[in-house]
Motif scaffolding. Structure first.
Motif, mmCIF file in Angstrom:
data_model
loop_
_atom_site.group_PDB
_atom_site.id
_atom_site.type_symbol
_atom_site.label_atom_id
_atom_site.label_comp_id
_atom_site.label_asym_id
_atom_site.label_seq_id
_atom_site.Cartn_x
_atom_site.Cartn_y
_atom_site.Cartn_z
ATOM 1 N N VAL A 346 0.887 -1.167 0.000
ATOM 2 C CA VAL A 346 0.000 0.000 0.000
ATOM 3 C C VAL A 346 0.926 1.219 0.000
ATOM 4 N N LYS A 435 -4.901 -9.864 2.564
ATOM 5 C CA LYS A 435 -5.986 -9.104 1.919
ATOM 6 C C LYS A 435 -6.723 -8.241 2.947
ATOM 7 N N VAL A 436 -7.058 -8.868 4.054
ATOM 8 C CA VAL A 436 -7.848 -8.164 5.070
ATOM 9 C C VAL A 436 -7.016 -7.046 5.714
ATOM 10 N N THR A 438 -4.425 -5.459 4.477
ATOM 11 C CA THR A 438 -4.172 -4.390 3.513
ATOM 12 C C THR A 438 -5.401 -3.490 3.395
ATOM 13 N N LYS A 439 -6.558 -4.131 3.316
ATOM 14 C CA LYS A 439 -7.790 -3.341 3.198
ATOM 15 C C LYS A 439 -7.981 -2.470 4.444
ATOM 16 N N VAL A 442 -5.717 0.574 4.211
ATOM 17 C CA VAL A 442 -6.201 1.556 3.226
ATOM 18 C C VAL A 442 -7.422 2.288 3.778
ATOM 19 N N THR A 443 -8.332 1.548 4.390
ATOM 20 C CA THR A 443 -9.548 2.170 4.933
ATOM 21 C C THR A 443 -9.186 3.188 6.016
ATOM 22 N N ASN A 451 -4.166 8.325 2.626
ATOM 23 C CA ASN A 451 -3.946 7.350 1.558
ATOM 24 C C ASN A 451 -3.247 8.006 0.362
ATOM 25 N N GLN A 464 -4.057 -6.964 -6.509
ATOM 26 C CA GLN A 464 -4.114 -5.534 -6.203
ATOM 27 C C GLN A 464 -4.174 -4.652 -7.458
#
Ligand SMILES: Cc1cc2nc3c(=O)[nH]c(=O)nc-3n(C[C@H](O)[C@H](O)[C@H](O)COP(=O)(O)OP(=O)(O)OC[C@H]3O[C@@H](n4cnc5c(N)ncnc54)[C@H](O)[C@@H]3O)c2cc1C
Length: 503
Positions: A346, A435-436, A438-439, A442-443, A451, A464
């Motif tokens: 990210v 995945k979780v 990273t999300k 970002v959130t 971001n 991605q």
């Protein structure tokens, strides 16, 4: 130097189960391999050859050790040209590998098809204009060693074992990036084999569109056999690995945070850091360490003072030659081919809050998962790569690239998330965690206005889809048009593994 227990956990034993379960091969790949063996009997290896396993085995991550139908090891662009004609004729699937460092299964490996392994295209030639032409099959420590004999250096990989080809085609984060931009910005000529087997010399003047597309477009345009790079005089550097006691973790994070402010250490374009924060859920261990780098013979660079002020468990930072510094990354402590690995990335705006936000979001997730505690050999790490404004400006000044970062958006940090573990049965659990997590980062970053919508392909996972962020979305349509022009039949998007496909 010995690395701490945290990294020792990466070196666990692993059995090559894939080999034992090797599948039968498709007729297309079998025919292509027979034709290759006929044309190149000493450069083609099938499962019955002694060198076959040796030839495909050399992948940084065990997730990428896949048994191909055959391995073809060309030594010239002409060899690659003939091989491409053969795979196209039989419509066989293929994968292309230089150093094999990308921890993405199928990016440079293939289970049923031809693996074109470029490791024997390995020459370094110095040109009269001071540039160096280097074979794609070399590893960066070999390039630095060779050029140092002439008192020269190039802006290549920071880890000596990483391959030339993937790093340069994906962009390239080097110690010298704050001065020269991406490593790709230093490439002045590409020797490439296009679909259909045509060998082309690509310069800014001869094919400006392809010249641009190859700076970040990875394996979408052809097989690059040689790169010509600008060189610069070799100097001594202050550099080495520094490992801190777990009790110093908070001090370490603060040092990274300060370095990552626009006016912090990263404003010194001679310096670079590679901080790693490692988390071991099974033991609860958290530990930090970094490579420190400063160009020149200053043994106490002020831009790194916040790191050197923290008492270290181990440190070998000293003034020495650049090849000697890079060669230290070849020690087993930093070079394990024994584990399964996964990278995600990210990017966040460069400021201390970003560093704290990443840690505060990531660490609780790593430690709260009961599943991860049971994953054998599991260590997960966060790596912060500060990208100063000078880097972005240097990239633009050098003529630009597909990544096309905007100086007006300011400096930022590439955050790498990487994990190491032992067994294939845990692949899904680790992937889901990445995945979780990273999300969640970002959130949280979006919520705080931190971001930075950019993903560096060489640190990303294919899910991605990094290319869609390049040039704020403007690069991808151009990259596709150029791919269609130079590969109208779509050989590199149909027969080659579609891992990084533009389409
Ligand atoms: C330990 C480690 C350290 C790293 N350090 C850095 C770093 O300091 N800076 C940085 O920017 N990145 C770094 N990376 C990321 C690295 O740059 C990428 O993984 C890069 O792709 C590796 O290059 P390679 O030649 O070894 O790749 P490979 O795994 O051989 O290939 C990667 C991709 O590039 C394609 N490719 C390779 N060569 C060619 C070619 N000649 N023609 C066409 N396509 C080709 C392959 O098909 C594949 O899709 C690091 C990765 C690891 C694991």
């Amino acid at each position: 130097m010995a690395f701490p227990n945290i990294v020792a956990s990466w070196y666990t034993t692993f059995s090559l189960m894939l080999l034992a379960t090797a599948t039968s091969f498709s007729p297309a790949a079998t025919r292509a391999c027979s034709a290759l063996k006929h044309s190149f009997p000493t450069k083609t290896f099938s499962p019955k050859d002694d060198d076959y396993t040796l030839a495909y085995n050399h992948s940084w991550s065990k997730t990428c050790v896949l048994p191909p139908t055959c391995v073809f090891e060309p030594t010239t662009a002409q060899d690659v040209s003939t091989a491409l004609k053969i795979v196209e004729k039989f419509a066989a699937h293929f994968a292309v590998r230089s150093g094999g460092h990308m921890p993405v299964p199928g990016a440079a490996s293939i289970q049923d098809g031809v693996l074109i392994s470029l490791s024997k295209i390995d020459q370094v030639d110095l040109n009269p204009d001071g540039t160096a032409t280097i074979g794609t099959g070399l590893r960066w420590f070999e390039v630095y060693e060779e050029l140092s004999k002439q008192g020269l250096a190039v802006a290549g990989g920071r880890f000596g074992d990483v391959g030339v080809g993937g790093l340069l085609l994906g962009g390239g984060v080097s110690h010298f990036g704050p001065q020269y931009g991406w490593s790709a910005n230093c490439v002045t000529r590409y020797e490439i084999v296009l679909a259909g087997g045509r060998v082309l010399d690509v310069t800014k003047e001869s094919s400006p569109d392809l010249f641009w597309a190859l700076k970040g477009g990875l394996n979408n345009y052809g097989i690059v056999t040689r790169f010509t790079l600008k060189t610069f005089p070799l100097t001594d550097v202050y550099g080495g690995a520094v490992i801190y006691d777990p009790s110093r973790f908070d001090d370490f994070v603060k040092a990274v945070a300060f370095y990552s402010t626009p006016e912090g250490g990263m404003s010194d374009s001679l310096s670079a850091i590679e901080p790693v924060m490692a988390f071991v859920p099974s033991s609860g261990l958290i530990q930090g360490g970094t490579f420190l780098f400063h160009q020149g013979s200053d043994a106490a660079p002020s831009s790194l003072a916040n790191f050197t002020a923290i008492p270290a468990n181990q440190s070998d930072a000293s003034v020495r030659s650049y090849p000697s510094f890079v060669n230290d990354t070849l020690t087993p402590e930093f070079n394990s081919y024994a584990s399964r690995q996964l990278y995600f990335t990210v990017s966040l705006k460069a400021c201390p809050q970003s560093v704290f936000l990443v840690n505060n979001t990531f660490a609780p997730m790593a430690f709260s998962s009961a599943l991860l505690k049971k994953v054998s050999g599991f260590t997960t790490t966060i790596n912060h790569q500060p990208m100063p404004l000078s880097w972005i400006e240097a990239a633009q000044a050098a003529g630009g690239d597909t990544l096309d970062l905007d100086p007006a958006a300011g400096p930022f940090i590439i955050v790498g998330i990487s994990s190491f573990w032992d067994n294939a049965e845990d692949d899904d659990a680790v992937f889901s965690f990445h995945k979780v997590a990273t999300k969640a980062i970002v959130t949280a970053a979006e919520k705080e206005g931190l971001n930075y919508p950019f993903l560096y392909v060489n640190d990303a996972d294919p899910v991605q889809k990094p290319f869609q962020f390049y040039g704020k979305g403007k690069s991808l349509p151009k990259m596709r048009t150029i791919a269609k022009k130079y590969d109208p039949a779509g050989v590199f998007h149909t027969l080659q593994h579609g891992i990084w496909s533009l389409f």
